[in-house]
Design a protein around this motif. Structure first.
Motif, PDB file in Angstrom:
ATOM      1  N   LEU A 272      16.994  -5.943  -4.624  1.00 36.10           N
ATOM      2  CA  LEU A 272      16.105  -5.516  -5.694  1.00 36.10           C
ATOM      3  C   LEU A 272      15.713  -4.064  -5.432  1.00 36.10           C
ATOM      4  CD1 LEU A 272      14.219  -6.228  -8.149  1.00 36.10           C
ATOM      5  CD2 LEU A 272      12.495  -6.878  -6.461  1.00 36.10           C
ATOM      6  N   LEU A 273      15.939  -3.198  -6.426  1.00 35.28           N
ATOM      7  CA  LEU A 273      15.529  -1.794  -6.319  1.00 35.28           C
ATOM      8  C   LEU A 273      14.335  -1.601  -7.247  1.00 35.28           C
ATOM      9  CD1 LEU A 273      19.122  -0.261  -6.604  1.00 35.28           C
ATOM     10  CD2 LEU A 273      17.788  -0.575  -4.498  1.00 35.28           C
ATOM     11  N   VAL A 274      13.279  -1.009  -6.721  1.00 34.29           N
ATOM     12  CA  VAL A 274      12.060  -0.852  -7.525  1.00 34.29           C
ATOM     13  C   VAL A 274      11.652   0.619  -7.517  1.00 34.29           C
ATOM     14  CG1 VAL A 274       9.672  -1.592  -7.832  1.00 34.29           C
ATOM     15  CG2 VAL A 274      11.339  -3.167  -6.841  1.00 34.29           C
ATOM     16  N   ALA A 275      11.393   1.173  -8.699  1.00 38.21           N
ATOM     17  CA  ALA A 275      10.917   2.567  -8.773  1.00 38.21           C
ATOM     18  C   ALA A 275       9.543   2.645  -8.123  1.00 38.21           C
ATOM     19  CB  ALA A 275      10.854   3.023 -10.222  1.00 38.21           C
ATOM     20  N   ASP A 276       9.327   3.750  -7.441  1.00 41.80           N
ATOM     21  CA  ASP A 276       8.089   3.942  -6.695  1.00 41.80           C
ATOM     22  C   ASP A 276       6.854   3.658  -7.553  1.00 41.80           C
ATOM     23  OD1 ASP A 276       6.738   4.550  -4.410  1.00 41.80           O
ATOM     24  OD2 ASP A 276       6.605   6.702  -4.847  1.00 41.80           O
ATOM     25  N   GLY A 277       6.885   4.154  -8.783  1.00 40.59           N
ATOM     26  CA  GLY A 277       5.720   4.017  -9.652  1.00 40.59           C
ATOM     27  C   GLY A 277       5.438   2.584 -10.084  1.00 40.59           C
ATOM     28  N   MET A 278       6.378   1.693  -9.798  1.00 41.42           N
ATOM     29  CA  MET A 278       6.232   0.303 -10.234  1.00 41.42           C
ATOM     30  C   MET A 278       5.918  -0.632  -9.051  1.00 41.42           C
ATOM     31  SD  MET A 278       6.323  -1.870 -12.673  1.00 41.42           S
ATOM     32  CE  MET A 278       6.978  -1.088 -14.156  1.00 41.42           C
ATOM     33  N   ALA A 279       6.171  -0.133  -7.832  1.00 43.77           N
ATOM     34  CA  ALA A 279       6.133  -1.007  -6.648  1.00 43.77           C
ATOM     35  C   ALA A 279       4.791  -1.731  -6.490  1.00 43.77           C
ATOM     36  CB  ALA A 279       6.468  -0.200  -5.396  1.00 43.77           C
ATOM     37  N   SER A 280       3.692  -0.986  -6.534  1.00 40.15           N
ATOM     38  CA  SER A 280       2.414  -1.633  -6.223  1.00 40.15           C
ATOM     39  C   SER A 280       1.963  -2.564  -7.351  1.00 40.15           C
ATOM     40  CB  SER A 280       1.344  -0.570  -5.942  1.00 40.15           C
ATOM     41  OG  SER A 280       1.210   0.243  -7.088  1.00 40.15           O
ATOM     42  N   ARG A 281       2.421  -2.281  -8.589  1.00 44.21           N
ATOM     43  CA  ARG A 281       2.043  -3.158  -9.698  1.00 44.21           C
ATOM     44  C   ARG A 281       2.823  -4.464  -9.672  1.00 44.21           C
ATOM     45  NH1 ARG A 281       2.693  -0.534 -15.344  1.00 44.21           N
ATOM     46  NH2 ARG A 281       3.923   1.037 -14.285  1.00 44.21           N
ATOM     47  N   LEU A 282       4.101  -4.370  -9.273  1.00 45.15           N
ATOM     48  CA  LEU A 282       4.969  -5.540  -9.426  1.00 45.15           C
ATOM     49  C   LEU A 282       5.159  -6.345  -8.143  1.00 45.15           C
ATOM     50  CD1 LEU A 282       7.026  -7.058 -11.318  1.00 45.15           C
ATOM     51  CD2 LEU A 282       8.783  -5.589 -10.315  1.00 45.15           C
ATOM     52  N   LEU A 283       5.367  -5.636  -7.035  1.00 43.80           N
ATOM     53  CA  LEU A 283       5.866  -6.328  -5.834  1.00 43.80           C
ATOM     54  C   LEU A 283       4.937  -7.418  -5.284  1.00 43.80           C
ATOM     55  CD1 LEU A 283       7.864  -3.633  -3.805  1.00 43.80           C
ATOM     56  CD2 LEU A 283       8.709  -5.622  -5.064  1.00 43.80           C
ATOM     57  N   PRO A 284       3.634  -7.194  -5.187  1.00 43.31           N
ATOM     58  CA  PRO A 284       2.792  -8.247  -4.604  1.00 43.31           C
ATOM     59  C   PRO A 284       2.904  -9.569  -5.358  1.00 43.31           C
ATOM     60  CG  PRO A 284       1.596  -6.161  -4.712  1.00 43.31           C
ATOM     61  CD  PRO A 284       2.859  -5.964  -5.490  1.00 43.31           C
ATOM     62  N   ARG A 285       2.845  -9.491  -6.702  1.00 46.36           N
ATOM     63  CA  ARG A 285       2.919 -10.700  -7.516  1.00 46.36           C
ATOM     64  C   ARG A 285       4.303 -11.358  -7.373  1.00 46.36           C
ATOM     65  NH1 ARG A 285       3.086 -10.167 -13.839  1.00 46.36           N
ATOM     66  NH2 ARG A 285       3.727 -12.328 -14.230  1.00 46.36           N
ATOM     67  N   LEU A 286       5.327 -10.520  -7.366  1.00 46.52           N
ATOM     68  CA  LEU A 286       6.693 -11.028  -7.263  1.00 46.52           C
ATOM     69  C   LEU A 286       6.917 -11.673  -5.891  1.00 46.52           C
ATOM     70  CD1 LEU A 286       9.214 -11.094  -9.028  1.00 46.52           C
ATOM     71  CD2 LEU A 286       9.807  -8.820  -8.197  1.00 46.52           C
ATOM     72  N   ALA A 287       6.374 -11.021  -4.856  1.00 43.22           N
ATOM     73  CA  ALA A 287       6.542 -11.536  -3.491  1.00 43.22           C
ATOM     74  C   ALA A 287       5.940 -12.933  -3.379  1.00 43.22           C
ATOM     75  CB  ALA A 287       5.897 -10.585  -2.487  1.00 43.22           C
ATOM     76  N   GLU A 288       4.813 -13.123  -4.039  1.00 41.46           N
ATOM     77  CA  GLU A 288       4.177 -14.437  -3.998  1.00 41.46           C
ATOM     78  C   GLU A 288       5.072 -15.487  -4.653  1.00 41.46           C
ATOM     79  OE1 GLU A 288      -0.047 -14.212  -5.032  1.00 41.46           O
ATOM     80  OE2 GLU A 288       0.214 -16.284  -5.778  1.00 41.46           O
ATOM     81  N   ALA A 289       5.640 -15.117  -5.800  1.00 37.69           N
ATOM     82  CA  ALA A 289       6.525 -16.058  -6.500  1.00 37.69           C
ATOM     83  C   ALA A 289       7.758 -16.375  -5.650  1.00 37.69           C
ATOM     84  CB  ALA A 289       6.939 -15.480  -7.842  1.00 37.69           C
ATOM     85  N   TYR A 290       8.315 -15.359  -5.015  1.00 34.54           N
ATOM     86  CA  TYR A 290       9.476 -15.609  -4.138  1.00 34.54           C
ATOM     87  C   TYR A 290       9.077 -16.525  -2.985  1.00 34.54           C
ATOM     88  CZ  TYR A 290      12.370 -11.923  -6.295  1.00 34.54           C
ATOM     89  OH  TYR A 290      13.121 -11.176  -7.155  1.00 34.54           O
TER      90      TYR A 290
END
Lengths: 426, 426
Positions: A272-290
């Motif tokens: 998964l490649l994530v743009a820097d500007g999106m990382a903090s908005r998306l990754l924590p929630r996604l990590a929980e789901a994973y």
């Protein structure tokens, strides 16, 4: 001559004989009409149903030998047949009978200034060699696709499935006979000798193309040895890139689906490649789901600033095809970074961008060099059925001849046809 | 290490370096827009015009060396450049600039039941290797076709044309630079070492496809050694079959044109098949016309009953590509006989039937397995220009990837594109 080289010689002669028979059958198959081919598919389906007990008994012999030889559980599962799997083979045959016949289709027939009409007619390739591993249902899948596309085929399955494939081959031969087509249009290699593979891939006079289906080791060996063109399906290191102009909900759904819908498949996302500007908005929630799904995450340094308890990714993670609940995550600066990463580490299988930005979507589509390139869709869609091919013999990561999911069309070629009325060249 | 293997090692390293540069250039070329590619083609044309004297001087060096080395007249003729041939190269560049850009073309974009849109986008192959013999104008033809189709290319011409190709290569590099495209998009191998060919055909990591242009010996050698897919143009043993339901006038015109329009070309007829019922009506008159043109006839026994002074054909005549004013003639019983003869002796290049019978024309079109199959037209039409491709890099007798005349499209592949709006697989 030692015994072993005498055996090899025998195998070689045998394969040559099969090749000659296939070449002769190919000429008959090329002119077989659609009705005859569909009759054969239906007759094979009926035979499979009638011979169900024999097939399952033959499979039990293979399974017992497999257990005795200590095959692992995954291999044994792929080898196993049961009523449901035989039903699926029968259903597959009926589905392929329903597909339009690609042979004879004429494209772009136009008048030229000289007065001739020129177009292209779709024709079978000739003789297709398929080399595969343990799953006996591939015998039916491959035979039926080749049959419908007017090819003769030589099938070489895994030696651990020898009895199962033999029982299935008998049904195919009977079905062909019933439909008035040559039995040698589908031949199953019935020797355990591995020299059969070497022989198959080095007879360009009898085999027009080889389609290997199996692990990377098998495919690399075949590509190395082949004197015949190979349509190969190597690994799928698929990427999803979440742009900073992505819709967060779509990004979440796609990233989750691409990884967790199924793990052991080539179109699952591996990085998964994530743009820097999106990382903090998306990754924590996604990590929980994973984590809920039991997916292990391995992140780059910037990922680990957001997901502090994420395992560090090593260089080798970027080119790994996990085929498992493991995901590599990298935070990148922007689109160009993401495309550079894909060009460097990707396997050219399937990549997807999630963005609402028209220009970036357009660039990603144009510039990423993979067999499937997607915008705002899960990589799991890269599949012959989802694309409307009806069935597929594999997903080609080659650029020559066939790329991406290979259906009936990938098993054909074209010839130019010219219609004149006494036209000569001035 | 002997000197010669040290040289080979050097050549190999050099080719690898060219391969790496080509791979990098290919990524830039793939995203170059149509305007930039056309600008480069125009700039190369302008350079050729401006550097005309340098090119002709370089060619004279090659010609002198060729004469000193005792090259035969035909080879020297192929090697020679003059103002007219430079003009033809310039004209060719302008023509290719006018052709539509195949890259980015999207086919069959449709909605699937899942809601995604799926289609196929045409993309360059990547790096194309071209190996050819003495004619220096091939350098421009090949470079311009590869450039327009968005590929990087490595060109390996005949060693006897080294200076000519060097002068042309300088013009190509300057034109690319002027258009803002990477100079390494077209690289000309400038060593006489034959190991260069071996190196080029065994770098699948840097070269996506090899197109050999030249004699059968060269092409067979390359096919044998290649670890990279080859689009090959083998020989053309082309047939015209005159059915007993042919219109005699059309038959006469086509048989004469297919043999005598030009002799040294792959789409010239080499064997004439005549139905028994047509032989006595057609052959005497046709033989007279051939004799006027100085064509030597070699006939089967039944031919010699009609043409009593015809030389007997031997078995080897049926598979001969004469490329000369020589014609083999066989009288056959009927259509099936003719098709059997073609399947046995033909090279899969181009065959034509002359008949007014609808059913036989239809069978011939469907059943003859050649790259071009014609009804009532001269085999001489088998050509990229005549078919409307604008230009061709060769005529493929392969069935994989590209068959028959290969134009811009044959130098491209396709990728699947998927457009979604947050779609995930259920």
């Amino acid at each position: 001559m030692t015994n072993s080289s005498a055996d090899q010689q025998n195998t070689h002669s045998k394969l040559e004989e099969m090749g000659r028979a296939a070449r002769a059958a190919a000429r008959q198959m090329a002119r077989a009409d659609t009705a005859a081919k569909n009759r054969a598919l239906a007759a094979i389906a009926a035979r499979l149903d009638a011979q169900r007990d024999e097939i399952l008994r033959a499979n039990e012999v293979d399974m017992q030998a497999g257990r005795d030889n200590g095959l692992d559980a995954a291999l044994l599962d792929r080898l196993a047949l049961n009523d449901a799997r035989v039903d699926a083979m029968i259903e597959g045959l009926h589905q392929i009978a329903k597909l339009p016949d690609p042979v004879g289709e004429i494209e772009d027939l136009k008048y030229r200034p000289s007065g001739i009409q020129v177009g292209r007619m779709r024709v079978p390739l000739g003789v297709v060699g398929i080399i595969y591993e343990s799953r006996p249902n591939v015998t039916i899948d491959a035979a039926s696709l080749c049959l419908k596309s007017g090819n003769a085929t030589i099938l070489r399955g895994g030696s651990e499935a020898l009895h199962s494939n033999g029982a299935i081959a008998a049904c195919i031969a009977a079905g062909l006979r019933e439909a008035g087509l040559p039995e040698t249009a589908v031949q199953v290699v019935d020797t355990r000798d591995r020299a059969a593979v070497g022989a198959m891939v080095s007879m360009p006079e009898y085999v027009d193309v080889i389609v290997p289906r199996g692990g990377t080791g098998l495919i690399q060996r075949i590509s190395r040895e082949a004197r015949v063109p190979v349509i190969k399906h190597l690994h799928g290191v698929c990427h999803v890139y979440i742009d900073d102009r992505a819709d967060v909900e779509k990004a979440f759904d796609i990233a989750l689906n691409a990884k967790t819908h199924r793990y052991g498949v080539c179109n699952a996302m591996e990085t998964l490649l994530v743009a820097d500007g999106m990382a903090s908005r998306l990754l924590p929630r996604l990590a929980e789901a994973y984590r809920e799904k039991g997916v292990e995450l391995r992140g780059c340094e910037r990922t680990r600033k957001v997901l502090t308890d994420c395992t560090p990714a090593s260089e080798s993670d970027w080119s790994e095809e996990y085929l498992a609940p493991v995901l590599a995550i990298r935070v990148v600066d922007h689109l160009d970074d993401a495309m550079d990463h894909i060009a460097r580490y990707g396997s050219g299988h399937t990549e997807s961008i999630v963005t609402e930005d028209y220009g970036r979507a357009r660039r990603f589509l144009a510039e990423v060099d993979s067999s499937s390139v997607m915008v705002n869709a899960s990589t799991r869609f890269a599949d012959g059925f989802e694309y409307g091919l009806g069935a597929e013999i594999g997903i080609s990561t080659d650029k020559i001849h066939a790329r991406g999911p290979v259906g009936l069309e990938g098993l054909t070629s074209q010839k130019w046809i010219v219609l004149g009325d006494g036209h000569i060249r001035r």
